[in-house]
Design a protein around this motif. Structure first.
Motif, PDB file in Angstrom:
ATOM      1  N   SER A 155       3.517 -44.824   2.338  1.00  0.00           N
ATOM      2  CA  SER A 155       4.219 -43.605   2.722  1.00  0.00           C
ATOM      3  C   SER A 155       3.517 -43.002   3.929  1.00  0.00           C
ATOM      4  O   SER A 155       2.315 -42.709   3.861  1.00  0.00           O
ATOM      5  N   PRO A 156       4.215 -42.812   5.047  1.00  0.00           N
ATOM      6  CA  PRO A 156       3.572 -42.243   6.237  1.00  0.00           C
ATOM      7  C   PRO A 156       3.240 -40.764   6.081  1.00  0.00           C
ATOM      8  O   PRO A 156       2.329 -40.245   6.739  1.00  0.00           O
ATOM      9  N   GLU A 157       3.986 -40.057   5.225  1.00  0.00           N
ATOM     10  CA  GLU A 157       3.739 -38.624   4.987  1.00  0.00           C
ATOM     11  C   GLU A 157       4.107 -38.337   3.553  1.00  0.00           C
ATOM     12  O   GLU A 157       5.274 -38.159   3.212  1.00  0.00           O
ATOM     13  N   TYR A 158       3.097 -38.325   2.678  1.00  0.00           N
ATOM     14  CA  TYR A 158       3.334 -38.278   1.241  1.00  0.00           C
ATOM     15  C   TYR A 158       3.681 -36.854   0.780  1.00  0.00           C
ATOM     16  O   TYR A 158       3.730 -35.905   1.564  1.00  0.00           O
ATOM     17  N   PHE A 159       3.901 -36.730  -0.518  1.00  0.00           N
ATOM     18  CA  PHE A 159       4.219 -35.485  -1.206  1.00  0.00           C
ATOM     19  C   PHE A 159       3.361 -34.329  -0.686  1.00  0.00           C
ATOM     20  O   PHE A 159       2.147 -34.435  -0.552  1.00  0.00           O
ATOM     21  N   PHE A 160       4.004 -33.187  -0.372  1.00  0.00           N
ATOM     22  CA  PHE A 160       3.340 -31.992   0.157  1.00  0.00           C
ATOM     23  C   PHE A 160       2.667 -32.242   1.510  1.00  0.00           C
ATOM     24  O   PHE A 160       1.655 -31.615   1.829  1.00  0.00           O
ATOM     25  N   ASN A 161       3.232 -33.149   2.303  1.00  0.00           N
ATOM     26  CA  ASN A 161       2.706 -33.439   3.646  1.00  0.00           C
ATOM     27  C   ASN A 161       1.203 -33.728   3.635  1.00  0.00           C
ATOM     28  O   ASN A 161       0.440 -33.197   4.445  1.00  0.00           O
ATOM     29  N   THR A 162       0.793 -34.582   2.721  1.00  0.00           N
ATOM     30  CA  THR A 162      -0.636 -34.903   2.571  1.00  0.00           C
ATOM     31  C   THR A 162      -1.034 -36.173   3.319  1.00  0.00           C
ATOM     32  O   THR A 162      -2.100 -36.735   3.074  1.00  0.00           O
ATOM     33  N   GLY A 163      -0.201 -36.615   4.251  1.00  0.00           N
ATOM     34  CA  GLY A 163      -0.566 -37.757   5.082  1.00  0.00           C
ATOM     35  C   GLY A 163      -0.255 -39.093   4.434  1.00  0.00           C
ATOM     36  O   GLY A 163       0.530 -39.182   3.489  1.00  0.00           O
ATOM     37  N   LYS A 164      -0.901 -40.123   4.937  1.00  0.00           N
ATOM     38  CA  LYS A 164      -0.618 -41.480   4.484  1.00  0.00           C
ATOM     39  C   LYS A 164      -1.041 -41.687   3.032  1.00  0.00           C
ATOM     40  O   LYS A 164      -2.055 -41.170   2.589  1.00  0.00           O
ATOM     41  N   MET A 165      -0.221 -42.469   2.323  1.00  0.00           N
ATOM     42  CA  MET A 165      -0.558 -42.864   0.961  1.00  0.00           C
ATOM     43  C   MET A 165      -0.289 -44.350   0.817  1.00  0.00           C
ATOM     44  O   MET A 165       0.763 -44.846   1.229  1.00  0.00           O
ATOM     45  N   LEU A 166      -1.246 -45.064   0.237  1.00  0.00           N
ATOM     46  CA  LEU A 166      -1.116 -46.492  -0.014  1.00  0.00           C
ATOM     47  C   LEU A 166      -1.201 -46.729  -1.518  1.00  0.00           C
ATOM     48  O   LEU A 166      -2.046 -46.145  -2.199  1.00  0.00           O
ATOM     49  N   ARG A 167      -0.333 -47.580  -2.021  1.00  0.00           N
ATOM     50  CA  ARG A 167      -0.388 -47.962  -3.433  1.00  0.00           C
ATOM     51  C   ARG A 167      -0.323 -49.478  -3.554  1.00  0.00           C
ATOM     52  O   ARG A 167       0.575 -50.114  -2.980  1.00  0.00           O
ATOM     53  N   TYR A 168      -1.264 -50.028  -4.289  1.00  0.00           N
ATOM     54  CA  TYR A 168      -1.293 -51.458  -4.584  1.00  0.00           C
ATOM     55  C   TYR A 168      -1.018 -51.613  -6.075  1.00  0.00           C
ATOM     56  O   TYR A 168      -1.717 -51.025  -6.904  1.00  0.00           O
ATOM     57  N   LEU A 200      -3.250 -32.413  -4.161  1.00  0.00           N
ATOM     58  CA  LEU A 200      -2.444 -33.028  -5.200  1.00  0.00           C
ATOM     59  C   LEU A 200      -3.068 -32.938  -6.591  1.00  0.00           C
ATOM     60  O   LEU A 200      -2.372 -32.700  -7.573  1.00  0.00           O
ATOM     61  N   TRP A 201      -4.382 -33.094  -6.665  1.00  0.00           N
ATOM     62  CA  TRP A 201      -5.025 -33.258  -7.963  1.00  0.00           C
ATOM     63  C   TRP A 201      -6.158 -32.265  -8.221  1.00  0.00           C
ATOM     64  O   TRP A 201      -6.949 -32.452  -9.136  1.00  0.00           O
ATOM     65  N   ALA A 202      -6.254 -31.219  -7.420  1.00  0.00           N
ATOM     66  CA  ALA A 202      -7.169 -30.092  -7.670  1.00  0.00           C
ATOM     67  C   ALA A 202      -8.635 -30.486  -7.736  1.00  0.00           C
ATOM     68  O   ALA A 202      -9.409 -29.894  -8.497  1.00  0.00           O
TER      69      ALA A 202
END
Length: 253
Positions: A155-168, A200-202
């Protein structure tokens, strides 16, 4: 919120009815002979995805509607109730993808996803985001109808505009008897920074986490009965990140 949930339930059943009628028309029309439709309606005791509950431990009703072309191209819609404290009680996702069958034992997939939360609070940072994925699946490797899958999400711009996210993500499905399957899945999620993770996770002590799922299902007359255990190492001070045992019933059509 209850009214929205009721509307969602009615909408899912309407989609199922329309799809059923459409499927009959497809059989009668040569124009659509290369297309096929399918879908599901599900009830879950909890909508738990990628390491946390998206309904704060409450039940969920979900539906999908998918159109496939013989070429391997497909489009899909997914809908579910959600409780993410963002002013929206619905998740509505759109997918476009392509399946390529290399041979009887190997398949590739590429997909674009547009994840949306209609009616979310406009005063909050945007919760909607886009996601791209590529997957490789090996089939009938150890026994007939087993499946080993590896998927990479970006994701180039993840949930709440938190930047890149990678999931494997890796998963394995193994048939143990007629209509009975067992499966396991593990995912590793990497975020753009400690600050993004904190949003995201406090907690800003991490910038990644893992999650996993272990369970089994039984298939009977287009119904799938699932029972599985889920957990992650997200900040355990968050109640929606607790581990859970989840039961679901899915009707395929």
């Amino acid at each position: 919120m209850q009214k929205l949930k009721n509307k969602l339930v009615c909408g899912l059943w309407l989609v199922m009815a329309i799809s059923s009628v459409h499927a009959e028309n497809v059989e009668e029309s040569s124009v659509f002979k290369d297309f096929s439709t399918s879908g599901t309606v599900s009830f879950l005791t909890d909508y738990y995805s990628r390491g946390y509950s998206q309904t704060e431990g409450d039940p969920a009703i979900q539906g999908t509607l998918r159109i496939d072309h013989d070429s391997g191209l497909y489009a899909q819609i997914f809908a579910s109730n959600s409780e993410l404290d963002i002013g929206s009680s619905i998740e509505l996702d759109y997918y476009l993808g392509y399946d390529y069958l290399v041979n009887d034992h190997f398949k590739l997939n590429i997909q674009y996803g547009d994840i949306n939360y209609p009616g979310s609070d406009k005063s909050l940072t945007d919760a909607d985001y886009e996601e791209y994925s590529i997957a490789a699946t090996g089939m009938s490797l150890l026994t007939e109808d087993d499946a080993l899958n590896f998927t990479f999400y970006y994701s180039p711009e993840y949930f709440f505009n938190t930047g890149k996210m990678l999931r494997y993500e890796a998963s394995y499905n193994y048939p143990i008897a007629k209509n009975w399957n067992t499966y396991a899945q593990v995912g590793y999620n990497k975020f753009s920074s400690h600050d993004a993770y904190d949003v995201l996770w406090a907690t800003d002590q991490e910038d990644s986490y893992y999650d996993y799922k272990v369970g089994g299902n039984y298939n009977y007359n287009d119904f799938i009965f699932d029972l599985y255990y889920v957990d992650s190492n997200i900040n355990k001070d968050l109640t929606y990140a607790d581990d859970a045992v989840i039961f679901s019933i899915t009707k395929e059509f």
